[in-house]
Design an enzyme around this catalytic site. Structure first.
Site, short mmCIF file in Angstrom:
data_model
loop_
_atom_site.label_atom_id
_atom_site.label_comp_id
_atom_site.label_asym_id
_atom_site.label_seq_id
_atom_site.Cartn_x
_atom_site.Cartn_y
_atom_site.Cartn_z
N SER A 101 30.34 37.93 49.38
CA SER A 101 29.94 38.74 48.23
C SER A 101 29.67 40.20 48.56
O SER A 101 29.82 41.05 47.70
CB SER A 101 28.73 38.12 47.53
OG SER A 101 27.68 37.89 48.47
N HIS A 158 33.12 34.41 43.84
CA HIS A 158 33.86 35.66 43.67
C HIS A 158 35.38 35.48 43.69
O HIS A 158 36.11 36.46 43.55
CB HIS A 158 33.45 36.67 44.74
CG HIS A 158 32.02 37.05 44.66
ND1 HIS A 158 31.55 38.00 43.79
CD2 HIS A 158 30.93 36.55 45.30
CE1 HIS A 158 30.23 38.10 43.91
NE2 HIS A 158 29.84 37.23 44.82
N LYS A 195 30.43 35.67 36.87
CA LYS A 195 31.24 36.75 37.43
C LYS A 195 32.54 36.89 36.64
O LYS A 195 32.51 37.35 35.53
CB LYS A 195 31.42 36.50 38.92
CG LYS A 195 30.13 36.94 39.62
CD LYS A 195 29.67 36.14 40.76
CE LYS A 195 28.26 36.59 41.13
NZ LYS A 195 27.58 35.66 42.00
C1 LIG Z 1 26.29 35.15 42.36
C2 LIG Z 1 26.43 34.14 43.42
C3 LIG Z 1 25.74 32.94 43.37
C4 LIG Z 1 24.67 32.66 42.35
O1 LIG Z 1 25.19 32.42 41.10
P1 LIG Z 1 24.26 32.64 39.83
O2 LIG Z 1 24.93 31.88 38.75
O3 LIG Z 1 24.21 34.10 39.60
O4 LIG Z 1 22.91 32.07 40.18
C5 LIG Z 1 26.00 32.00 44.35
N1 LIG Z 1 26.88 32.24 45.33
C6 LIG Z 1 27.55 33.40 45.42
C7 LIG Z 1 28.51 33.61 46.54
C8 LIG Z 1 27.33 34.40 44.47
O5 LIG Z 1 27.95 35.56 44.58
#
Ligand SMILES: *Cc1c(COP(=O)(O)O)cnc(C)c1O
Length: 387
Positions: free
Chosen positions: A180, A208, A240
């Site tokens: 990320s 992602h 995302k």
């Molecule tokens: C954003 C993210 C999460 C968490 O997801 P949420 O739905 O925002 O709690 C978990 N793993 C990765 C790699 C992320 O980028």
């Protein structure tokens, strides 16, 4: 020292180390052009990679969902919060990812904690990439399993650790698909081989990659041609590229039934609002149908990287929507980010402990909603502020 004074001191230390975090106010919908703290700017900070968070069709599906089912889901899935929109979304996700079943979670953070705890406990082993997302690292700690962190994307280091742990112990390898804060990808085929050789579970968090990579948005696993056999546990989020909210875990019938019985972050929390599930279903359709979004995003990534190279700005190696520019210390990253903001570009400075010491960076994220002109203007501004 009393408790309040202790807190005050902690906050002051953060401030003087330039690590203090503060929230800006987003005063418009999520988009490529936004209003932040009263200033119009181009947004290079969002994970809305496909520009779906404010898409009129996703919005309409959300409104219809709310008209039909109301706002709150009222209870957890196991009590009386599981409705037809949730159920249909799970079936569509299973079909889309080529897995037997999929299970919704209210957030990605909770999905990781629930899935890891269901697979390994005290006495077992979990292997994690050092750059994994905080939710996976926390999941490992909370599980009580012995945590082994290996150097980023270093398969040989992982294998040495697998080699030296008892053959009979339960083992889980857990990695981000796309990292990320770096934008690079895990070597999934090699990880799958190592997992099968050492009889370990493999969990990939594709937060992602899902929607962004793969021929119709199936994510990094689709891109790598890996199915349920090679990667038995797939986790991804809706917050995302899908532009909504929530997450899922996909895998075998037995895996999903085990999660329903045991995952505390599934059992003891309120289900997603049904309208969010309805919006996510529409978003999932658009992800598959509108491949121009992925193509345009890829075009923009190439344009940014070429331009940065011409300016002598060394972006980290990444061909995903995440294009970090490492600046070194936290103060410098913050200063460049603020200068960019004054010129109308919203690019966040990411500092320790989110990233390792000495690697504070601008985390530039691109979206299919950006135009070529947006990228060119960012490059001009970077030439002024960062070189
Ligand atoms: C954003 C993210 C999460 C968490 O997801 P949420 O739905 O925002 O709690 C978990 N793993 C990765 C790699 C992320 O980028």
């Amino acid at each position: 020292m009393d408790g309040q004074a202790g807190l005050r001191q902690g906050l002051e230390q953060r401030r003087s180390a330039r690590l203090y975090r503060r929230r800006r106010l987003l005063q418009s919908p999520q988009a490529a052009h936004v209003v932040v703290d009263g200033r119009s700017c181009i947004n290079f900070s969002s994970n809305d990679y496909l520009g779906l968070a404010n898409d009129s069709r996703v919005l309409a599906a959300f409104a219809r969902g709310a008209e039909t089912f109301g706002v709150g889901s009222g209870a957890s899935h196991l009590v009386c919060g599981h409705g037809p929109e949730h159920h249909a979304l799970e079936e569509e996700l299973a079909a889309f990812t080529g897995r037997e079943r999929a299970l919704l979670f209210s957030t990605g953070y909770m999905a990781n904690i629930g899935a890891v705890a269901a697979l390994v406990q005290r006495g077992d082993y979990i292997f994690e990439d050092k750059l994994n997302h905080a939710s996976l690292l926390d999941a490992g700690r909370l599980s009580g399993a012995r945590m082994q962190r290996f150097l980023h994307n270093d398969i040989a280091a992982l294998q040495r650790r697998l080699e030296s742990c008892p053959g009979a112990a339960s083992k889980l390898i857990a990695v981000d698909g796309v990292f990320s804060m770096d934008g690079d990808c895990a070597p999934l085929s090699e990880l799958a081989l190592a997992a099968s050789r050492y009889k370990a579970w493999l969990l990939v968090d594709d937060a992602h990659g899902f929607g962004v990579l793969g021929v119709n948005g199936g994510g990094l696993l689709q891109d790598a041609g890996l199915g349920q056999r090679e990667v038995p546990i797939l986790m991804a989020t809706f917050g995302k590229a899908l532009g909504t909210f929530g997450a899922f875990v996909a895998g075998s019938e037995e895996l999903v039934e085990t999660l329903i019985q045991q995952a505390r972050t599934y059992i003891y929390t309120t289900a997603l609002p049904p309208a969010v599930a309805a919006a996510t279903r529409e978003s999932l359709r658009l992800v598959q149908r509108e491949s121009w979004r992925r193509e345009h995003l890829q075009f923009l990534v190439t344009r940014l990287r070429l331009g940065a190279e011409q300016l002598g700005l060394a972006l980290l190696p990444s061909n995903t929507a995440i294009q970090p520019l490492v600046l070194g210390d936290a103060a410098r990253a913050l200063q460049v980010s603020e200068k960019l903001f004054e010129q109308g570009f919203f690019v966040p400075a990411i500092r320790p402990p989110t990233v390792p010491q000495g690697t504070a960076r601008l985390r530039i994220t691109l979206s299919a909603a950006h135009s070529e002109g947006d990228i060119d203007r960012l490059l001009q501004a970077l030439e002024h502020c960062a070189s």
